[in-house]
Structures are given as C-alpha cells and as structure tokens.
Design a protein around this motif. Structure first.
Motif, PDB file in Angstrom:
ATOM      1  N   THR A   1       0.836  -1.199   0.000  1.00 52.20           N
ATOM      2  CA  THR A   1       0.000   0.000   0.000  1.00 52.20           C
ATOM      3  C   THR A   1       0.867   1.244   0.000  1.00 52.20           C
ATOM      4  O   THR A   1       0.475   2.273  -0.508  1.00 52.20           O
ATOM      5  CB  THR A   1      -0.923   0.038   1.227  1.00 52.20           C
ATOM      6  OG1 THR A   1      -0.124  -0.089   2.396  1.00 52.20           O
ATOM      7  CG2 THR A   1      -1.942  -1.059   1.179  1.00 52.20           C
ATOM      8  N   ASN A   2       2.037   1.149   0.598  1.00 53.04           N
ATOM      9  CA  ASN A   2       3.026   2.223   0.654  1.00 53.04           C
ATOM     10  C   ASN A   2       2.393   3.580   0.965  1.00 53.04           C
ATOM     11  O   ASN A   2       2.476   4.503   0.163  1.00 53.04           O
ATOM     12  CB  ASN A   2       3.814   2.272  -0.653  1.00 53.04           C
ATOM     13  CG  ASN A   2       5.188   2.853  -0.438  1.00 53.04           C
ATOM     14  OD1 ASN A   2       5.643   2.998   0.692  1.00 53.04           O
ATOM     15  ND2 ASN A   2       5.852   3.192  -1.513  1.00 53.04           N
TER      16      ASN A   2
ATOM     17  N   TYR B   1       8.972  -4.434   3.369  1.00 56.04           N
ATOM     18  CA  TYR B   1       8.449  -4.033   2.065  1.00 56.04           C
ATOM     19  C   TYR B   1       7.317  -3.017   2.118  1.00 56.04           C
ATOM     20  O   TYR B   1       6.897  -2.521   1.090  1.00 56.04           O
ATOM     21  CB  TYR B   1       8.026  -5.245   1.237  1.00 56.04           C
ATOM     22  CG  TYR B   1       6.796  -5.975   1.708  1.00 56.04           C
ATOM     23  CD1 TYR B   1       5.546  -5.669   1.197  1.00 56.04           C
ATOM     24  CD2 TYR B   1       6.881  -6.992   2.648  1.00 56.04           C
ATOM     25  CE1 TYR B   1       4.424  -6.347   1.599  1.00 56.04           C
ATOM     26  CE2 TYR B   1       5.766  -7.678   3.054  1.00 56.04           C
ATOM     27  CZ  TYR B   1       4.544  -7.357   2.527  1.00 56.04           C
ATOM     28  OH  TYR B   1       3.434  -8.040   2.930  1.00 56.04           O
ATOM     29  N   ASP B   2       6.809  -2.684   3.256  1.00 55.13           N
ATOM     30  CA  ASP B   2       5.744  -1.688   3.330  1.00 55.13           C
ATOM     31  C   ASP B   2       5.869  -0.972   4.664  1.00 55.13           C
ATOM     32  O   ASP B   2       5.858  -1.618   5.706  1.00 55.13           O
ATOM     33  CB  ASP B   2       4.389  -2.380   3.215  1.00 55.13           C
ATOM     34  CG  ASP B   2       3.368  -1.569   2.461  1.00 55.13           C
ATOM     35  OD1 ASP B   2       3.692  -0.438   2.067  1.00 55.13           O
ATOM     36  OD2 ASP B   2       2.247  -2.066   2.271  1.00 55.13           O
TER      37      ASP B   2
ATOM     38  N   VAL C   1       5.868   3.830  13.965  1.00 49.51           N
ATOM     39  CA  VAL C   1       6.451   3.260  12.754  1.00 49.51           C
ATOM     40  C   VAL C   1       5.971   1.820  12.666  1.00 49.51           C
ATOM     41  O   VAL C   1       6.278   1.003  13.535  1.00 49.51           O
ATOM     42  CB  VAL C   1       7.998   3.306  12.790  1.00 49.51           C
ATOM     43  CG1 VAL C   1       8.582   2.677  11.540  1.00 49.51           C
ATOM     44  CG2 VAL C   1       8.491   4.721  12.953  1.00 49.51           C
ATOM     45  N   VAL C   2       5.196   1.508  11.635  1.00 53.02           N
ATOM     46  CA  VAL C   2       4.723   0.142  11.415  1.00 53.02           C
ATOM     47  C   VAL C   2       5.167  -0.307  10.038  1.00 53.02           C
ATOM     48  O   VAL C   2       5.250   0.496   9.102  1.00 53.02           O
ATOM     49  CB  VAL C   2       3.194   0.014  11.557  1.00 53.02           C
ATOM     50  CG1 VAL C   2       2.778  -0.048  12.995  1.00 53.02           C
ATOM     51  CG2 VAL C   2       2.470   1.113  10.859  1.00 53.02           C
ATOM     52  N   TYR C   3       5.458  -1.592   9.928  1.00 51.76           N
ATOM     53  CA  TYR C   3       5.993  -2.115   8.672  1.00 51.76           C
ATOM     54  C   TYR C   3       5.570  -3.556   8.484  1.00 51.76           C
ATOM     55  O   TYR C   3       5.131  -4.225   9.423  1.00 51.76           O
ATOM     56  CB  TYR C   3       7.518  -2.012   8.659  1.00 51.76           C
ATOM     57  CG  TYR C   3       8.166  -2.641   9.875  1.00 51.76           C
ATOM     58  CD1 TYR C   3       8.460  -3.994   9.901  1.00 51.76           C
ATOM     59  CD2 TYR C   3       8.458  -1.881  10.989  1.00 51.76           C
ATOM     60  CE1 TYR C   3       9.026  -4.575  11.018  1.00 51.76           C
ATOM     61  CE2 TYR C   3       9.027  -2.447  12.112  1.00 51.76           C
ATOM     62  CZ  TYR C   3       9.311  -3.797  12.112  1.00 51.76           C
ATOM     63  OH  TYR C   3       9.864  -4.378  13.228  1.00 51.76           O
TER      64      TYR C   3
ATOM     65  N   VAL D   1      -2.036  -3.335  13.459  1.00 50.99           N
ATOM     66  CA  VAL D   1      -1.603  -1.969  13.749  1.00 50.99           C
ATOM     67  C   VAL D   1      -1.329  -1.228  12.442  1.00 50.99           C
ATOM     68  O   VAL D   1      -1.660  -0.051  12.299  1.00 50.99           O
ATOM     69  CB  VAL D   1      -0.364  -1.975  14.672  1.00 50.99           C
ATOM     70  CG1 VAL D   1       0.149  -0.577  14.908  1.00 50.99           C
ATOM     71  CG2 VAL D   1      -0.694  -2.651  15.996  1.00 50.99           C
ATOM     72  N   PHE D   2      -0.737  -1.937  11.470  1.00 46.51           N
ATOM     73  CA  PHE D   2      -0.493  -1.344  10.157  1.00 46.51           C
ATOM     74  C   PHE D   2      -1.810  -0.898   9.530  1.00 46.51           C
ATOM     75  O   PHE D   2      -1.921   0.232   9.026  1.00 46.51           O
ATOM     76  CB  PHE D   2       0.229  -2.352   9.248  1.00 46.51           C
ATOM     77  CG  PHE D   2       0.634  -1.779   7.928  1.00 46.51           C
ATOM     78  CD1 PHE D   2       1.854  -1.152   7.791  1.00 46.51           C
ATOM     79  CD2 PHE D   2      -0.202  -1.845   6.829  1.00 46.51           C
ATOM     80  CE1 PHE D   2       2.242  -0.598   6.577  1.00 46.51           C
ATOM     81  CE2 PHE D   2       0.170  -1.298   5.617  1.00 46.51           C
ATOM     82  CZ  PHE D   2       1.396  -0.678   5.492  1.00 46.51           C
TER      83      PHE D   2
END
Length: 123
Positions: A4-5, A34-35, A47-49, A87-88
């Motif tokens: 989704t970036n 990757y996101d 900061v979530v990834y 959370v993302f």
C-alpha cells in the motif's frame, strides 16, 4: 507482494514533514521490509511495517535493529515500532480518516494514542 506504501502522516505539527519522510525512507531501506507507514503525533512517532515472508522467522531481531537505528539517528524522538498487521491497518485507516475533512486534529490525536496503546498492549 501487494504493497500500500502509504504516505507519512503528521497529526499536529506540520513543520516536521521532512523528518517524517526521512524516517520512512530510512526504515524502508531495510531489505527485509516491504511496506512502511509512519504516523507522527504530538509527542510520539508510530512506525509500522510489513516483513517479507522469508524473513518472518527473524521478526524480533528485525524490530530490534529498526528500533536501534531509529534511536541512534533520531535521539529526540519517541518511537513506537511494530510489525503487527492489525496496527499497520489501523495506521492506514487513520491516514484515510485524516484525509477526509470532517476528522479534527483532536480526534486524530486521540485515535493515534489508542493505536499506540494497542501496540504496547500486544507486547
């Protein structure tokens, strides 16, 4: 992989937009991620990834590395780091709510604090 970036979100103080973009770029530079979504509140930065599938066995080490890098590079910031997908999704939803004009800064900050608390409760 579908990404989704999302663009970084700043809830209260809009003057930190360069720093938030830089945080997103720094975290995205890790090859196993990757996101990345970054949400900057009044005091905290979330900061979530997402972690690439083959690197999921090392998620604790990856989170530790990301946390260490952020603390060294931005010592004055207070970070909450998570790789949890829920959370993302909440961070992306918060961004969508903020984009709609009927969502006030107070509501956004309240929802941001709920998301940070949810992250801390999962640990």
């Amino acid at each position: 992989m579908k990404t989704t970036n999302p663009k970084p979100v700043i809830i209260s103080n809009k003057k930190h937009s360069d720093r938030v973009e830089e945080i997103k770029k720094d975290v995205s530079s890790h090859p196993e991620l990757y996101d990345v979504a970054v949400v900057k509140g009044k005091k905290d930065t979330l900061v979530v990834y997402k972690v690439k599938h083959l690197h999921r066995f090392r998620m604790k080490a990856i989170e530790k590395n990301v946390n260490k890098m952020l603390e060294e590079k931005y010592p004055k910031e207070n970070f909450t780091v998570s790789s949890d997908y829920k959370v993302f999704l909440e961070a992306v939803r918060l961004r969508e709510h903020i984009k709609s004009s009927d969502f006030s800064d107070q509501k956004a900050e309240k929802r941001f604090k709920e998301i940070v608390k949810m992250t801390e409760d999962m640990k």
